[in-house]
Design an enzyme around this catalytic site. Structure first.
Site, PDB file in Angstrom:
ATOM      1  N   GLU A 130       0.768  -1.409  -0.047  1.00  0.00           N
ATOM      2  CA  GLU A 130       0.033  -0.109  -0.048  1.00  0.00           C
ATOM      3  C   GLU A 130       0.943   1.221  -0.066  1.00  0.00           C
ATOM      4  O   GLU A 130       0.672   2.224  -0.609  1.00  0.00           O
ATOM      5  CB  GLU A 130      -1.126   0.019   1.334  1.00  0.00           C
ATOM      6  CG  GLU A 130      -1.948   1.189   1.197  1.00  0.00           C
ATOM      7  CD  GLU A 130      -2.922   1.149  -0.074  1.00  0.00           C
ATOM      8  OE1 GLU A 130      -3.186   2.091  -0.622  1.00  0.00           O
ATOM      9  OE2 GLU A 130      -3.651  -0.017  -0.260  1.00  0.00           O
TER      10      GLU A 130
ATOM     11  N   GLU B 134       1.364   6.541  -6.938  1.00  0.00           N
ATOM     12  CA  GLU B 134       0.174   7.607  -7.336  1.00  0.00           C
ATOM     13  C   GLU B 134       0.861   8.995  -7.051  1.00  0.00           C
ATOM     14  O   GLU B 134       0.781   9.903  -8.082  1.00  0.00           O
ATOM     15  CB  GLU B 134      -0.694   7.185  -6.577  1.00  0.00           C
ATOM     16  CG  GLU B 134      -1.614   6.146  -6.668  1.00  0.00           C
ATOM     17  CD  GLU B 134      -2.957   5.921  -5.737  1.00  0.00           C
ATOM     18  OE1 GLU B 134      -3.007   6.710  -4.755  1.00  0.00           O
ATOM     19  OE2 GLU B 134      -3.739   4.971  -6.023  1.00  0.00           O
TER      20      GLU B 134
END
Length: 124
Positions: A73, A80
């Site tokens: 994650e 991102e």
């Protein structure tokens, strides 16, 4: 600079690298809902592990799953951010990169849930 000063400088750099890493974890925890959800589920699994009395091997499996999930994650979040730095426009390759990283997290999350349920069920 003497050898002792050089060694102190290396330790300071080493310490700073840990501080940067913890800062990244903290910032991700503060800003990313999915990371917060993963941490909450990890805490639930740890509690369940104590309740159903996981064996040492089961604890190792759960800790690897938790560590892997949180690390994945964090990498997804980093990717991102990098994509967002490169372009704010809607580009197919930027979307594909973000979607692939999110897909990797989803695959690992599904695997982790299946293994977690199996471990808990096995100990009931």
């Amino acid at each position: 600079m003497g050898l002792k000063d050089q060694q102190i400088s290396e330790w300071k750099r080493f310490y700073k690298s840990f501080m940067f890493a913890w800062s990244g974890i903290y910032q991700t925890f503060k800003s990313e809902r999915n990371f917060q959800i993963h941490v909450m589920i990890a805490a639930i699994m740890v509690i369940l592990g104590f309740v159903v009395r996981f064996s040492i091997i089961e604890w190792v499996i759960v800790l690897f799953l938790i560590g892997g999930m949180l690390a994945l994650e964090l990498m997804n979040t980093a990717l991102e951010h990098v994509v967002d730095l490169v372009t704010q426009e809607r580009k197919p390759l930027a979307k594909a990169a973000k979607d692939a990283a999110a897909g990797a997290v989803l695959v690992y999350a599904i695997l982790s849930v299946i293994i977690g349920i199996t471990l808990v069920y096995n100990n009931l």
